[in-house]
Motif scaffolding. Structure first.
Motif, short mmCIF file in Angstrom:
data_model
loop_
_atom_site.label_atom_id
_atom_site.label_comp_id
_atom_site.label_asym_id
_atom_site.label_seq_id
_atom_site.Cartn_x
_atom_site.Cartn_y
_atom_site.Cartn_z
N LYS A 166 45.09 69.49 12.91
CA LYS A 166 44.76 68.89 14.20
C LYS A 166 44.50 69.98 15.23
CE LYS A 166 46.61 65.81 17.80
NZ LYS A 166 47.78 65.01 18.22
N THR B 11 43.45 70.67 19.17
CA THR B 11 43.42 70.01 20.48
C THR B 11 42.86 70.97 21.51
OG1 THR B 11 45.38 68.70 19.89
CG2 THR B 11 44.78 68.80 22.22
N LYS C 130 40.90 65.86 27.35
CA LYS C 130 41.38 66.34 26.06
C LYS C 130 40.41 65.93 24.96
CE LYS C 130 45.77 66.06 25.18
NZ LYS C 130 47.13 65.54 24.85
N VAL D 234 40.11 66.11 20.62
CA VAL D 234 40.88 66.34 19.41
C VAL D 234 39.98 66.30 18.19
CG1 VAL D 234 42.75 65.47 17.95
CG2 VAL D 234 42.98 65.37 20.44
#
Length: 320
Positions: free
Chosen positions: A220, A222, A229, A231
């Protein structure tokens, strides 16, 4: 072209060719010219920075989201004419080599990283200016490795405490024909690059359907810019277990080997971070696949050998 070759190189300080905080970054700039040239300025720069950039569609417009942070910036002047811009500095024909050195600041900085919408880079750039219309540029990036043993500590101090602890979780799912219970265990949360660990899935299938466990390493990324944000996730399949028939139980164990060049977990950059999970899913026909995720921290460094452990007794028994 009068300038036939122009390059900047850095010296290796270890077998990996990496630099860290407090190291002396040294190298050379090489210039090859076919004849004498006039120079306005000739310099080399060292820079460490992080940058994130992405576009989002908002209505009819495409909006740019970006952010950047400078960790250090140094400039070393190799040649400078006496009066700015008059070209009074002369460089003779042939091959010329100019050494340089910088001291990298002793502060916490993240390792070099390139992600989907952002990157952390450390670079050397050389500029040779003959006139406003004639500027020669060259660049190279050098790999930077953080000295922080735990570049994720700001996320949670509990992560450090639990690095060597066994991780486990249980999930109970229901379908029309019965109950399915899965218990997943990994021997520890913290693994070094190249290290291996056993991951076990104990499945009690009380349904009328056959189920198949699948094992994944989840990444993951970010990215943060202007309070927005972004992702990016990716699953890497590392094992498929044997099917667990209806009205039966089975324990499936697979070995997860962390790829040696997979970037380590980090949270010590304000604009981006990288984290991992172990995910085990049950492939159940005509049902949304139940899954369990366990925390995983990938650490920098040489791997430790996989310890073979005696298997524990099955934690459940099929009820008659």
């Amino acid at each position: 072209m009068t300038v036939k070759h122009f390059s900047v190189e850095y010296d290796r300080v270890n077998d990996q060719g990496t630099y860290s905080s407090g190291d002396v970054l040294s190298g050379k700039v090489t210039v090859v010219t076919s004849k004498e040239i006039k120079v306005q300025s000739f310099l080399v720069r060292a820079k460490g920075k992080a940058k994130v950039t992405w576009y989002e569609q908002e209505g009819q417009s495409s909006v740019l989201h970006s952010n950047k942070k400078k960790y250090f910036y140094f400039e070393h002047m190799i040649l400078q004419d006496k009066n700015k811009g008059d070209g009074s500095e002369i460089m003779g024909a042939g091959t010329k080599v100019f050494p340089f050195s910088f001291v990298i600041p002793s502060r916490d900085m993240p390792s070099s990283y390139k992600g989907k919408w952002g990157e952390i880079t450390y670079s050397l750039r050389a500029h040779l200016t003959q006139s406003i219309w004639l500027v020669h540029k060259t660049k190279t990036e050098f790999p930077f490795l953080t000295k922080s043993e735990f570049p994720f500590a700001s996320k949670s101090e509990m992560i450090i405490i639990g690095l060597k602890e066994q991780q486990h979780a249980t999930r109970v799912s229901f379908c029309g024909s019965g109950k399915i219970t899965m218990n997943v265990t990994s021997e520890k949360m913290g693994l070094k690059q190249g290290e291996a660990v056993e991951v076990s899935a104990e499945v009690l299938n009380e349904s009328a359907r056959s189920v198949t466990p699948k094992f994944h390493l989840c990444e993951k990324q970010t990215f943060v810019a202007q309070s927005k944000k972004k992702v990016q996730t990716k699953d890497i399949l590392f094992g498929i277990g044997d099917a667990v028939p209806a009205e039966s139980s089975r324990t499936v164990t697979k070995v997860l080997i962390i790829p040696p060049h997979l970037p380590a977990t980090f949270f010590n950059c304000s604009m981006m971070n990288l984290e991992y999970r172990i995910k085990v899913t049950l492939d159940v026909p005509l049902l949304r696949n139940p899954e369990i995720k366990l925390p995983l921290v990938i650490l920098q460094g040489s791997p430790e050998p996989l310890q073979q452990k005696t298997k524990r007794p099955t934690w459940f028994r099929k009820q008659s």
